[in-house]
Design an enzyme around this catalytic site. Structure first.
Site, short mmCIF file in Angstrom:
data_model
loop_
_atom_site.label_atom_id
_atom_site.label_comp_id
_atom_site.label_asym_id
_atom_site.label_seq_id
_atom_site.Cartn_x
_atom_site.Cartn_y
_atom_site.Cartn_z
N CYS A 91 -31.40 -24.66 -13.08
CA CYS A 91 -32.70 -24.21 -12.59
C CYS A 91 -33.79 -25.14 -13.08
CB CYS A 91 -32.96 -22.79 -13.08
SG CYS A 91 -31.74 -21.64 -12.44
N ARG A 105 -19.16 -29.59 -10.71
CA ARG A 105 -20.48 -29.16 -10.23
C ARG A 105 -21.32 -28.63 -11.38
NH1 ARG A 105 -21.06 -23.67 -6.96
NH2 ARG A 105 -21.76 -22.91 -8.97
#
Length: 188
Positions: free
Chosen positions: A168, A164
């Protein structure tokens, strides 16, 4: 005389090495390498059970109401595609499960849960599930949401979570804080 003799000796040694390289090594090594390559090719040809690369076709998996919403908004994307045993789920923003519209300015935790539920729905439509997810990409508006997201994520991937990334984005396309996409394998 000693220095000059040393220099002359070095020049002769260099010339001999160069002639050796040009006459022996430069012709011997490529021949040996070609012979080795020929043997490898021959050993490949002799194997009757060797599988050949298969061309896989892309299949679009419609997932409602997500695909209809994307079409309504004029977004050129498929929620889910499959190629062979690989499944690719597009980035899904949080949709309201009752209306199918975006969850506008909902609490972050609710948005994250909706995105993960939508991911689950898309995977099931394509013949997979959360246990077969290989990679998850999480796009978020703020690093301050990382800890809260991890708590929610653990509920969906309690054991052996997939690879994963959580990153941002500086600018966002809608009134939501998170979007999640993934790659998965088809269930057996």
């Amino acid at each position: 005389a000693g220095i000059v003799g040393g220099i002359v000796g070095a020049v002769i040694a260099l010339a001999v090495a160069q002639v050796f390289w040009m006459c022996v090594i430069r012709t011997t090594i490529p021949t040996a390498l070609q012979s080795l390559a020929d043997k490898q090719d021959y050993s490949r040809r002799k194997q009757p059970n060797r599988t050949r690369r298969q061309i896989v076709k892309r299949e679009i998996i419609r997932v409602e109401p997500f695909d209809s919403n994307f079409e309504k908004w004029g977004v050129p994307v498929s929620t889910c595609t499959r190629a062979g045993d690989m499944i690719f789920v597009s980035g899904l923003p949080p949709f309201d499960p009752k209306t199918g519209e975006l969850l506008v300015h909902a609490p972050f935790e609710q948005q994250a849960e909706r995105c993960l539920e939508e991911l689950k729905t898309a995977l099931e439509a394509a013949g997979s599930d959360l246990e077969h997810v290989l990679k998850v990409n999480v796009l978020c508006v703020s690093p301050e949401r990382f800890k809260a997201f991890n708590e929610i994520y653990k509920r969906y991937f309690p054991k052996n979570p997939p690879a994963r990334i959580f990153f941002c984005v500086p600018v966002w396309t809608g009134p939501f804080d998170i979007e999640i996409e993934c790659i998965a394998a088809r269930k057996d």
